[in-house]
Design a protein around this motif. Structure first.
Motif, PDB file in Angstrom:
ATOM      1  N   ASP A  92       0.841  -1.206   0.000  1.00 48.64           N
ATOM      2  CA  ASP A  92       0.000   0.000   0.000  1.00 48.64           C
ATOM      3  C   ASP A  92       0.877   1.257   0.000  1.00 48.64           C
ATOM      4  O   ASP A  92       0.592   2.225  -0.718  1.00 48.64           O
ATOM      5  CB  ASP A  92      -0.928   0.002   1.224  1.00 48.64           C
ATOM      6  N   GLU A  95       2.437   1.731  -3.434  1.00 46.90           N
ATOM      7  CA  GLU A  95       1.423   2.292  -4.356  1.00 46.90           C
ATOM      8  C   GLU A  95       1.285   3.788  -4.145  1.00 46.90           C
ATOM      9  O   GLU A  95       1.277   4.571  -5.105  1.00 46.90           O
ATOM     10  CB  GLU A  95       0.058   1.626  -4.112  1.00 46.90           C
ATOM     11  N   THR A 125      -1.024 -10.738  -5.179  1.00 46.48           N
ATOM     12  CA  THR A 125      -1.494 -10.368  -6.519  1.00 46.48           C
ATOM     13  C   THR A 125      -2.992 -10.089  -6.519  1.00 46.48           C
ATOM     14  O   THR A 125      -3.490  -9.365  -7.387  1.00 46.48           O
ATOM     15  CB  THR A 125      -1.155 -11.448  -7.568  1.00 46.48           C
ATOM     16  N   GLU A 126      -3.729 -10.650  -5.560  1.00 46.07           N
ATOM     17  CA  GLU A 126      -5.152 -10.285  -5.415  1.00 46.07           C
ATOM     18  C   GLU A 126      -5.295  -8.898  -4.798  1.00 46.07           C
ATOM     19  O   GLU A 126      -6.294  -8.221  -5.017  1.00 46.07           O
ATOM     20  CB  GLU A 126      -5.882 -11.293  -4.519  1.00 46.07           C
ATOM     21  N   HIS A 127      -4.298  -8.492  -4.019  1.00 39.13           N
ATOM     22  CA  HIS A 127      -4.392  -7.248  -3.235  1.00 39.13           C
ATOM     23  C   HIS A 127      -4.035  -6.019  -4.052  1.00 39.13           C
ATOM     24  O   HIS A 127      -4.553  -4.934  -3.779  1.00 39.13           O
ATOM     25  CB  HIS A 127      -3.453  -7.361  -2.028  1.00 39.13           C
ATOM     26  N   THR A 128      -3.123  -6.173  -5.020  1.00 35.85           N
ATOM     27  CA  THR A 128      -2.596  -4.995  -5.699  1.00 35.85           C
ATOM     28  C   THR A 128      -2.727  -5.108  -7.210  1.00 35.85           C
ATOM     29  O   THR A 128      -2.715  -6.210  -7.771  1.00 35.85           O
ATOM     30  CB  THR A 128      -1.108  -4.763  -5.334  1.00 35.85           C
ATOM     31  N   GLU A 129      -2.833  -3.946  -7.841  1.00 35.14           N
ATOM     32  CA  GLU A 129      -2.793  -3.867  -9.300  1.00 35.14           C
ATOM     33  C   GLU A 129      -1.356  -3.739  -9.805  1.00 35.14           C
ATOM     34  O   GLU A 129      -1.101  -3.867 -11.004  1.00 35.14           O
ATOM     35  CB  GLU A 129      -3.583  -2.642  -9.782  1.00 35.14           C
ATOM     36  N   LEU A 130      -0.433  -3.440  -8.910  1.00 31.74           N
ATOM     37  CA  LEU A 130       0.956  -3.246  -9.329  1.00 31.74           C
ATOM     38  C   LEU A 130       1.565  -4.572  -9.790  1.00 31.74           C
ATOM     39  O   LEU A 130       1.323  -5.614  -9.183  1.00 31.74           O
ATOM     40  CB  LEU A 130       1.802  -2.695  -8.175  1.00 31.74           C
ATOM     41  N   PRO A 131       2.374  -4.520 -10.850  1.00 31.55           N
ATOM     42  CA  PRO A 131       3.100  -5.728 -11.250  1.00 31.55           C
ATOM     43  C   PRO A 131       4.096  -6.158 -10.172  1.00 31.55           C
ATOM     44  O   PRO A 131       4.662  -5.307  -9.469  1.00 31.55           O
ATOM     45  CB  PRO A 131       3.827  -5.310 -12.538  1.00 31.55           C
ATOM     46  N   GLY A 158      -0.586 -10.591 -12.714  1.00 29.31           N
ATOM     47  CA  GLY A 158       0.157  -9.551 -12.016  1.00 29.31           C
ATOM     48  C   GLY A 158       1.631  -9.866 -11.837  1.00 29.31           C
ATOM     49  O   GLY A 158       2.414  -8.976 -11.524  1.00 29.31           O
TER      50      GLY A 158
END
Lengths: 301, 301
Positions: A92, A95, A125-131, A158
């Motif tokens: 977080d 991000e 990978t479920e938590h963030t859109e970041l690669p 992701g």
């Protein structure tokens, strides 16, 4: 060759400390130096950036400073932690800092199973859109990925890259090793070599990226190797790596790349004296003299 | 035999989590159970107590709860951390909680040198008046103490005990091993065995303490072994340990004592389901069924 930002030279800067506080001026100086040199990306808070030793607040601040001072160079941020919920909090913060991706090693205190590690990456990978860059660093995590686990994790949406811990020194074996990983991971997932002494061999063997310790402090020779390998000038990449053999020798002799790289940064005035987090004491005076000699002889200053 | 409080059975309770928060009721229940059973000391926030996974605030709270609920039983508190300044902060919190001693493992991410570790203990013993237990746990820290380093560290004022990671299974070799350590450390420094399967052999070989995982959840059989060994009834201690062989077998088969002990506590209603910090998932249902069977067969409930 792919157009992914997870290719080429990703430079891992130190996070220099001074009196147990992050030296923000030294850190932003390193970031600006890397951006000016034209590295392809900067990975802040890698192992070289002492992520494991810093508080959540320090890590959030360092991530923010890295993005602010990197200009148009993409910044990836190390988000590893021993507890899954802490990893999510680091993500977080990355991000919010404006990171272009995150780097995640499965840190351990109690040994983890392959299922534990898979679930960690699934949760992330479920938590963030970041690669996400999968960070395979058994020297620090004491977790060993299998090819099967690379394949399982790389299937997760992701996942952008896998940072592998070196390749065999024999070029043919290195090529087979990288091809073996390439065969089981989706095409959009890049493979990046680490272990600086292996970089030329790894890039020549088909790795699309080099996650580089020395590139975070001495970007020029790392760029020389990377650009030669990317252009297919394999022997030129190897020649530059062989020129740096005295440096790789110090990495081996003095217990790894971190202490030597910190000593180089300190010698060049890029970081304050004793910039590593205690209890890591850094090199002795005699060792530092050897490092300075190698830096001078190889004209790295 | 010494009158040190760093002798006999030191029981290491779990710190059960529920939904990623410390389950304070479960934790204080474990502490009260240990005090009622008559263990010689309680070590909160050992590896079994997941110290490495908790925030400073959680650790301070757990230390306070342990002292408050232990009655007259001395409480030791694990204060390990990756950064020296964080260790000192954990020590301050343990002091404020009323701990009778602190337990310190040289946690690593980057490998530490012997000098790094010596300086850590020197810094700590200068910082606190509390007695310090040196925690040699290479399975989790990946740092290996030499006999020489035991000797150097044990000379520091304030070092009260050394927790060693098991002994040879052969009783004669175990006796030689413990005598070899005893020969280089001051008399007031007790030697405590860990690795529960080695406890009877270690106590019979001259260890003055057992730092016990299983004693934190099942104090009675651990006390049976300890009291027999302390009274010189060596074969009785060995017999009880051999009776528990199916339990030690599960420790080996299921990847260590922590997951098995957590499953036992969960099976007995002493901790909520999945009480370990993620990413540690705990045992599978099939493994838990095996654990329950062993608990029933050995009459451990």
């Amino acid at each position: 060759m792919t157009s992914s930002i997870f290719t080429g030279l990703s430079a891992f800067p130190l996070t220099p400390l001074h009196d147990d506080h992050v030296d923000e001026r030294a850190f932003t100086g390193l970031i600006e130096r890397l951006a000016a040199a034209g590295v392809d990306s900067i990975t802040a808070l890698g192992s070289t950036g002492s992520y494991a030793y810093l508080t959540p607040e320090e890590r959030a601040r360092v991530a923010k400073l890295a993005v602010e001072h990197a200009g148009s160079t993409p910044v990836f941020v190390g988000v590893g932690g021993l507890r899954t919920s802490h990893v999510l909090a680091h993500i977080d913060a990355a991000e919010q800092a404006g990171a272009a991706g995150v780097l995640l090693a499965p840190m351990t205190y109690q040994a983890l199973t392959a299922d534990d590690v898979f679930e960690l990456y699934r949760t992330v990978t479920e938590h963030t859109e970041l690669p996400v860059i999968v960070y395979d660093n058994p020297g620090t995590t004491h977790f060993t990925f299998t090819i099967d686990l690379y394949a399982r994790v790389a299937e997760l949406p992701g996942i952008a890259s896998i940072k592998i811990p070196g390749v065999p020194t024999n070029p043919e074996e290195a090529r087979e090793h990288v091809a073996g990983i390439r065969a089981v991971v989706p095409e959009h997932v890049t493979i990046g070599v680490s272990g600086d002494a292996f970089a030329a061999t790894g890039l020549n063997a088909g790795c699309e990226a080099w996650y580089s310790v020395i590139g975070g402090t001495l970007p020029e020779p790392a760029l020389t190797i990377t650009r030669a390998a990317q252009a297919g000038r394999t022997s030129e990449a190897v020649a530059e790596s062989e020129r740096l053999a005295p440096l790789w020798g110090l990495f081996t002799e003095f217990g790894g790349s971190l202490r030597v790289t910190a000593a180089i940064a300190e010698h060049l005035g890029l970081a304050p004296h004793q910039c590593l987090p205690l209890p890591i004491q850094g090199l002795t005076e005699a060792q530092r003299a050897r490092v300075a000699q190698v830096v001078d002889e190889l004209d790295l200053a």
